[in-house]
Design a protein around this motif. Structure first.
Motif, mmCIF file in Angstrom:
data_model
loop_
_atom_site.group_PDB
_atom_site.id
_atom_site.type_symbol
_atom_site.label_atom_id
_atom_site.label_comp_id
_atom_site.label_asym_id
_atom_site.label_seq_id
_atom_site.Cartn_x
_atom_site.Cartn_y
_atom_site.Cartn_z
ATOM 1 N N VAL A 585 0.947 -1.163 -0.023
ATOM 2 C CA VAL A 585 -0.119 -0.197 -0.012
ATOM 3 C C VAL A 585 0.940 1.216 -0.020
ATOM 4 O O VAL A 585 1.862 1.253 0.952
ATOM 5 N N ILE A 586 0.566 2.378 -0.615
ATOM 6 C CA ILE A 586 1.255 3.456 -0.895
ATOM 7 C C ILE A 586 0.359 4.632 -0.799
ATOM 8 O O ILE A 586 -0.559 4.803 -1.635
ATOM 9 N N ASP A 587 0.532 5.365 0.297
ATOM 10 C CA ASP A 587 -0.382 6.471 0.535
ATOM 11 C C ASP A 587 0.472 7.652 -0.212
ATOM 12 O O ASP A 587 1.710 8.104 0.313
ATOM 13 N N TYR A 588 -0.217 8.320 -1.072
ATOM 14 C CA TYR A 588 0.320 9.592 -1.521
ATOM 15 C C TYR A 588 -0.271 10.928 -1.378
ATOM 16 O O TYR A 588 -1.504 10.797 -1.562
ATOM 17 N N PHE A 589 0.640 11.913 -0.891
ATOM 18 C CA PHE A 589 -0.080 13.044 -0.642
ATOM 19 C C PHE A 589 0.580 14.249 -1.268
ATOM 20 O O PHE A 589 1.670 14.562 -1.178
ATOM 21 N N ASP A 590 -0.406 14.915 -2.144
ATOM 22 C CA ASP A 590 0.215 16.191 -2.746
ATOM 23 C C ASP A 590 -0.466 17.309 -2.180
ATOM 24 O O ASP A 590 -1.359 17.295 -1.603
ATOM 25 N N VAL A 591 -0.095 18.406 -2.763
ATOM 26 C CA VAL A 591 -0.624 19.614 -2.158
ATOM 27 C C VAL A 591 -1.782 20.022 -3.020
ATOM 28 O O VAL A 591 -1.616 20.058 -4.271
ATOM 29 N N ASP A 592 -2.670 20.508 -2.320
ATOM 30 C CA ASP A 592 -4.046 21.302 -2.779
ATOM 31 C C ASP A 592 -3.820 22.752 -2.775
ATOM 32 O O ASP A 592 -3.682 23.569 -3.753
ATOM 33 N N THR A 593 -3.660 23.293 -1.793
ATOM 34 C CA THR A 593 -3.471 24.557 -1.274
ATOM 35 C C THR A 593 -2.211 24.655 -0.089
ATOM 36 O O THR A 593 -2.838 24.130 0.854
ATOM 37 N N ASP A 594 -1.392 25.760 -0.286
ATOM 38 C CA ASP A 594 -0.385 26.029 0.716
ATOM 39 C C ASP A 594 -0.558 27.457 0.909
ATOM 40 O O ASP A 594 -0.001 28.193 0.163
ATOM 41 N N PRO A 595 -1.033 27.814 2.176
ATOM 42 C CA PRO A 595 -1.054 29.198 2.499
ATOM 43 C C PRO A 595 0.178 29.933 2.745
ATOM 44 O O PRO A 595 0.277 31.291 2.338
ATOM 45 N N ARG A 596 1.409 29.215 2.909
ATOM 46 C CA ARG A 596 2.469 29.962 2.973
ATOM 47 C C ARG A 596 3.327 29.965 1.788
ATOM 48 O O ARG A 596 4.125 30.702 1.321
ATOM 49 N N GLU A 597 2.600 29.550 0.443
ATOM 50 C CA GLU A 597 2.840 29.611 -0.589
ATOM 51 C C GLU A 597 4.673 28.967 -1.056
ATOM 52 O O GLU A 597 5.113 29.544 -1.858
ATOM 53 N N VAL A 598 4.577 27.903 -0.146
ATOM 54 C CA VAL A 598 6.138 27.257 -0.312
ATOM 55 C C VAL A 598 6.125 26.312 -1.449
ATOM 56 O O VAL A 598 6.926 26.082 -2.264
ATOM 57 N N PHE A 599 5.028 25.726 -1.533
ATOM 58 C CA PHE A 599 4.470 24.539 -2.186
ATOM 59 C C PHE A 599 3.481 24.845 -3.434
ATOM 60 O O PHE A 599 2.574 25.505 -2.946
ATOM 61 N N GLU A 600 3.690 24.688 -4.548
ATOM 62 C CA GLU A 600 2.806 24.985 -5.604
ATOM 63 C C GLU A 600 1.576 23.662 -5.694
ATOM 64 O O GLU A 600 1.991 22.534 -5.361
ATOM 65 N N PRO A 601 0.372 24.036 -6.025
ATOM 66 C CA PRO A 601 -0.633 23.203 -6.058
ATOM 67 C C PRO A 601 -0.232 21.955 -6.914
ATOM 68 O O PRO A 601 0.185 22.317 -8.101
ATOM 69 N N GLY A 602 -0.411 20.656 -6.699
ATOM 70 C CA GLY A 602 -0.011 19.586 -7.448
ATOM 71 C C GLY A 602 1.317 19.014 -6.960
ATOM 72 O O GLY A 602 1.514 17.876 -7.387
ATOM 73 N N GLN A 603 2.162 19.641 -6.365
ATOM 74 C CA GLN A 603 3.510 19.216 -6.066
ATOM 75 C C GLN A 603 3.373 17.896 -4.925
ATOM 76 O O GLN A 603 2.460 18.120 -4.166
ATOM 77 N N PRO A 604 4.066 16.917 -5.044
ATOM 78 C CA PRO A 604 3.928 15.985 -3.921
ATOM 79 C C PRO A 604 4.834 16.346 -2.773
ATOM 80 O O PRO A 604 5.459 17.442 -2.578
ATOM 81 N N TYR A 605 3.996 16.037 -1.379
ATOM 82 C CA TYR A 605 4.445 16.499 -0.116
ATOM 83 C C TYR A 605 4.905 15.335 0.470
ATOM 84 O O TYR A 605 5.654 15.314 1.596
#
Length: 656
Positions: A585-605
């Motif tokens: 099992v692989i749990d993959y989490f990517d960015v939807d919204t980052d209020p700090r604007e460090v990560f862009e939407p769609g980037q893996p976290y």
């Protein structure tokens, strides 16, 4: 005795004729005409020649160095006089240089004195020009106080004529001095006028300011009341101003009643018609009711509308309805939502409803409340959105009641993020890795202990919140099209880095030390670690919902790498998955919204690779700490360059 004298005269005559020919050609050159031979003359008288030699002082120097007296030339006296005048330096000789200079001067005079520009210099034009030049030089020599201006250009004459007071055609020094004095006086008067205008402007400004101040003071003095610093209206004497309504008054019991319905009746001024509100019971008490505006709920309503939302009604298909009080709301920006944001509606005792456009979900406490109210099954389906189960239908079943509501609604224009497989991922990332230690007994140092005598953990090993031991290291990841490259650095070997570059089913492994790659080996992916197999996720993932972590909104995707129920699956991998020996099992989490604007939407976290078997010791977690997008795909040299590997010690080997 007469023969030598005759020979001398003949020789002198020949030289005179040659000199005459040269002078005649020179004169023809000066006159810009063709040279003509001199007319034949009678042989000179020897005595006359001797007398001329005695009278002549100017001589012409020939090109062969010989000279001839001007007086010996058989030319007209006017020509001789002209030749004598060419000796401007009074040296007694006329050379070719004298003739060239005179010719140059004559050409300048001819061009300068030709007043009509015809190209022909008349006698009158020459006399006028020489006369003018003579007068100018004479005036300069004698330091004359008068200056002629009639020979100057017409535009200058037009100016000079105003200064020529006596109309003599000359401007005297006194007239020029008078003109300069008048001009200076005009300038002084202009400066004085500017000062006067500036002074008047200052006076007008002062008067305007004074008028404004006087008007303000007069308005303040005319006020019968003014507001104090605490916002209370007071009279100039400091007494608070009291105001009352002409239609209502406060009864002794504190209720608001119609004026005149208590012990006294309100009077109407004479000559006016007055109307009063009357109570239905005659008591005069004013009866009011709260006004509520119903409207179908949607997350596209503005925040000002949700501030006025007090309750909402949920209905089912059986005609049942329940009213839910709303104590507050929270809008969350969410790119995965239908309209760019969702709205959480907070109820009592932790109950929550979430709006995404017209779709509503409820948390578990809200579901329990509805079940107790006899509306079980109103929410159905799996809780995949991250905010609870979804309302089965919203057609006429969702209605909110607002105190005040403007007819305003946002446009639903958001475009949700695609799945991770559809997002182009060219980036260079830095990752922190935690891997469950397979042999905890080997995680301790044999040499170092703490103050209690317990062995210390090795570098790069930490104890998690669950009490288990994890290996930790840092990793750099480059995803560049067909290539996926890893560079791992472990705390136990700080000067050596492990590099893996994968393309399809093959990968290259090497150790990097000081920009040089050692022990390069090409192998199949099957011969690499099982975590590498799991990290090569198949393209299809299942969306599991939305979570919040570290202040960011993340999308949760889940992937099953091995289906134990699939008979066509690799039996070895299937048995290993059933035994809990590899992550299935692989749990993959990517960015939807980052209020700090460090990560862009769609980037893996974050990526978590684990075994679904209870008690298995397979667990790896990768958390992305920094992601730098790449403009395009890279090949092997570019990827190694990003890892600072510039050379290889040997050629690649092939794993057997």
């Amino acid at each position: 005795k007469a023969q030598p004298h005759v020979a001398q005269v003949r020789s002198t005559t020949a030289r005179a004729r040659a000199a005459t020919l040269n002078v005649g050609m020179a004169c023809n050159i000066v006159n810009d005409g063709p040279a003509t031979p001199p007319e034949p003359q009678a042989p000179p008288n020897p005595q006359a020649a001797s007398s001329a030699m005695a009278r002549g002082k100017s001589r012409i120097v020939n090109s062969d160095g010989t000279s001839t007296s001007i007086e010996d030339l058989e030319i007209p006296e006017a020509m001789k006089a002209l030749l004598r005048e060419l000796d401007v330096d009074a040296s007694g000789t006329i050379t070719e240089e004298n003739l060239a200079d005179s010719l140059k001067v004559f050409k300048h005079l001819k061009a300068g004195l030709d007043q009509d520009g015809s190209g022909q210099l008349t006698h009158q034009e020459m006399e006028d020009g020489v006369d003018l030049l003579t007068r100018i030089l004479k005036e300069k020599r004698e330091n004359s106080t008068d200056m002629e201006y009639k020979h100057l250009p017409q535009c200058i004459q037009d100016v000079m004529v105003d200064w020529d007071a006596d109309g003599s055609g000359k401007v005297s020094a006194s007239e020029l001095a008078a003109a300069a004095k008048a001009y200076k006086k005009i300038q002084q008067e202009g400066r004085l006028m500017r000062k006067i205008i500036l002074g008047l402007a200052v006076v007008i400004l002062i008067l305007m300011i004074g008028i404004f101040i006087l008007s303000f003071l007069a308005a303040e003095a005319a006020k019968e009341m003014r507001g104090a610093s605490d916002g209370v209206m007071k009279t100039p004497s400091g007494v608070e101003v009291k105001m009352s309504s002409g239609d209502f008054e406060i009864a002794p019991d504190g209720s608001l009643i119609i004026r005149g319905t208590a012990q006294t009746n309100a009077t109407c001024p004479a000559g006016q018609t007055c109307r009063r509100l009357g109570g239905a019971s005659g008591s005069g008490a004013l009866k009011v009711a709260q006004s509520e505006t119903p409207r179908q709920l949607s997350s596209t309503l503005p925040d000002s509308a949700f501030k006025e939302l007090k309750s909402l009604t949920l209905k089912d298909t059986k005609g049942h309805a329940v009213k839910v009080d709303i104590s507050g709301f929270q809008r969350v920006r969410l790119k995965s939502s239908k309209c760019g944001s969702i709205v959480h509606l907070e109820g009592p005792e932790g109950r929550r409803l979430t709006l995404d456009d017209y779709q509503m979900t409820a948390n578990q406490k809200m579901e329990d409340f509805l079940d107790e109210s006899g509306m079980a099954g109103l929410f159905e389906g799996e809780a995949l959105s991250g905010f609870g189960r979804r309302l089965s239908s919203t057609d006429g079943m969702l209605e909110g009641f607002f105190n005040l509501l403007d007819d305003v609604e946002w446009a639903c224009e958001s475009v949700a993020l695609p799945s991770p497989d559809a997002i182009p991922q060219f980036y260079h990332a830095k990752i922190r890795v935690r891997h469950l230690h397979e042999n905890p007994s080997r995680a301790y140092s044999y040499l170092f202990a703490d103050e209690n005598g317990d062995a210390l953990l090795l570098a790069g090993v930490e104890k998690g919140s669950d009490g288990r031991l994890y290996k930790t290291w840092t990793e750099e990841l480059v995803k560049a099209g067909a290539l996926t490259a890893y560079q791992s650095q472990y705390m136990m070997t700080p000067f050596r880095k492990e590099v893996r570059v994968k393309r399809g089913p093959m990968q290259v492994r090497m150790d990097a030390v000081n920009k040089i790659g050692y022990r390069c080996l090409i192998e199949g992916v099957a011969k690499s670690t099982m975590s590498s197999v799991a990290s090569d996720a198949p393209p299809k993932m299942e969306f599991r919902g939305i979570i919040n972590e570290q202040g960011m909104v993340l999308r949760h995707w889940q992937l099953h790498t091995v289906d134990v129920d699939d008979e066509n699956a690799d039996p070895t991998l299937r048995h290993m998955a059933e035994a809990g020996m590899l992550p299935d099992v692989i749990d993959y989490f990517d960015v939807d919204t980052d209020p700090r604007e460090v990560f862009e939407p769609g980037q893996p976290y974050k990526i978590v690779m684990r075994s679904s078997v209870e008690g298995a010791k397979v667990y790896t977690e990768k958390v992305y700490t920094e992601i730098i997008p790449l403009p395009a795909a890279l090949e092997m040299p570019g990827v190694l360059g990003m890892f600072n590997v510039t050379a290889l010690d040997t050629a690649f080997g092939v794993a057997k």
